[in-house]
Design a protein around this motif. Sequence first.
Motif, mmCIF file in Angstrom:
data_model
loop_
_atom_site.group_PDB
_atom_site.id
_atom_site.type_symbol
_atom_site.label_atom_id
_atom_site.label_comp_id
_atom_site.label_asym_id
_atom_site.label_seq_id
_atom_site.Cartn_x
_atom_site.Cartn_y
_atom_site.Cartn_z
ATOM 1 N N UNK A 37 32.380 39.049 -13.462
ATOM 2 C CA UNK A 37 31.505 38.000 -14.002
ATOM 3 C C UNK A 37 30.171 37.956 -13.266
ATOM 4 N N UNK A 38 30.214 38.075 -11.954
ATOM 5 C CA UNK A 38 28.972 38.088 -11.180
ATOM 6 C C UNK A 38 28.119 39.299 -11.582
ATOM 7 N N UNK A 39 28.749 40.449 -11.788
ATOM 8 C CA UNK A 39 28.028 41.647 -12.222
ATOM 9 C C UNK A 39 27.368 41.469 -13.572
ATOM 10 N N UNK A 40 28.067 40.857 -14.518
ATOM 11 C CA UNK A 40 27.515 40.627 -15.859
ATOM 12 C C UNK A 40 26.323 39.678 -15.784
ATOM 13 N N UNK A 41 26.469 38.602 -15.044
ATOM 14 C CA UNK A 41 25.375 37.635 -14.902
ATOM 15 C C UNK A 41 24.180 38.305 -14.217
ATOM 16 N N UNK A 42 24.448 39.098 -13.191
ATOM 17 C CA UNK A 42 23.366 39.810 -12.500
ATOM 18 C C UNK A 42 22.627 40.760 -13.418
ATOM 19 N N UNK A 43 23.353 41.473 -14.274
ATOM 20 C CA UNK A 43 22.721 42.414 -15.201
ATOM 21 C C UNK A 43 21.816 41.686 -16.191
ATOM 22 N N UNK A 44 22.266 40.542 -16.696
ATOM 23 C CA UNK A 44 21.460 39.762 -17.635
ATOM 24 C C UNK A 44 20.191 39.261 -16.951
ATOM 25 N N UNK A 45 20.321 38.752 -15.737
ATOM 26 C CA UNK A 45 19.164 38.231 -15.006
ATOM 27 C C UNK A 45 18.155 39.348 -14.728
ATOM 28 N N UNK A 46 18.620 40.501 -14.261
ATOM 29 C CA UNK A 46 17.720 41.618 -13.956
ATOM 30 C C UNK A 46 16.992 42.079 -15.215
ATOM 31 N N UNK A 47 17.681 42.130 -16.347
ATOM 32 C CA UNK A 47 17.054 42.539 -17.602
ATOM 33 C C UNK A 47 15.942 41.571 -17.999
ATOM 34 N N UNK A 48 16.217 40.276 -17.894
ATOM 35 C CA UNK A 48 15.210 39.278 -18.261
ATOM 36 C C UNK A 48 14.011 39.316 -17.325
ATOM 37 N N UNK A 51 11.799 42.333 -18.117
ATOM 38 C CA UNK A 51 10.962 42.130 -19.303
ATOM 39 C C UNK A 51 9.749 41.273 -18.963
ATOM 40 N N UNK A 52 9.954 40.241 -18.151
ATOM 41 C CA UNK A 52 8.845 39.370 -17.784
ATOM 42 C C UNK A 52 7.834 40.083 -16.895
ATOM 43 N N UNK A 53 8.295 40.979 -16.041
ATOM 44 C CA UNK A 53 7.381 41.747 -15.198
ATOM 45 C C UNK A 53 6.511 42.644 -16.070
ATOM 46 N N UNK A 54 7.112 43.334 -17.041
ATOM 47 C CA UNK A 54 6.335 44.198 -17.938
ATOM 48 C C UNK A 54 5.336 43.381 -18.750
ATOM 49 N N UNK A 55 5.762 42.222 -19.214
ATOM 50 C CA UNK A 55 4.865 41.352 -19.987
ATOM 51 C C UNK A 55 3.684 40.921 -19.124
ATOM 52 N N UNK A 56 3.952 40.573 -17.874
ATOM 53 C CA UNK A 56 2.891 40.164 -16.964
ATOM 54 C C UNK A 56 1.927 41.292 -16.659
ATOM 55 N N UNK A 57 2.461 42.494 -16.440
ATOM 56 C CA UNK A 57 1.596 43.642 -16.161
ATOM 57 C C UNK A 57 0.728 43.978 -17.365
ATOM 58 N N UNK A 58 1.306 43.867 -18.568
ATOM 59 C CA UNK A 58 0.540 44.174 -19.774
ATOM 60 C C UNK A 58 -0.610 43.171 -19.935
ATOM 61 N N UNK A 59 -0.318 41.897 -19.728
ATOM 62 C CA UNK A 59 -1.366 40.871 -19.805
ATOM 63 C C UNK A 59 -2.433 41.077 -18.741
#
Length: 152
Positions: A37-48, A51-59
Amino acid sequence: MAHLMKRAPRGQRGTLSLHGMRARGFTLLEMLAVIVLIGIIGAVVVTQVGKNVDKGKYGAGKAQLMTLSQKIENYALDNGAPPQQLEGLAVKPANAPNWQGPYAKESDLKDPWGHAFGYQYPGQNGSFDLIFYGQDGKPGGDGYSKDVGNWQ
């Protein structure tokens, strides 16, 4: 309190609680379930977060494109025309008699992903064309790899 404690048989001392029940730990299966469960939650958090880092770099890249365009225009006001190459903003070119720079730092000439901006003088869409190629650093693409030009 002492009357609640029962004496454990010889090989099992220390395993009884205050009420005489055996102390129980977690089973291997329970621990594995929690780790999964901790691994699944960690994977979701890292993915999100990714995405936000890429969005910030693009802006940031689009904003940097506009700032760099203004620096090129400042150069052109001082010297009569935009530089032949972007490096002319950071280091005085031989053909710039009124150079008042540096107009930009070397690091300003790279996008947030570390790729060079596309530059063409004379431009096809104005006196110069400046292009931010996005995440992939190559012409074309969509999403965070979509190109943005100073004329858009």
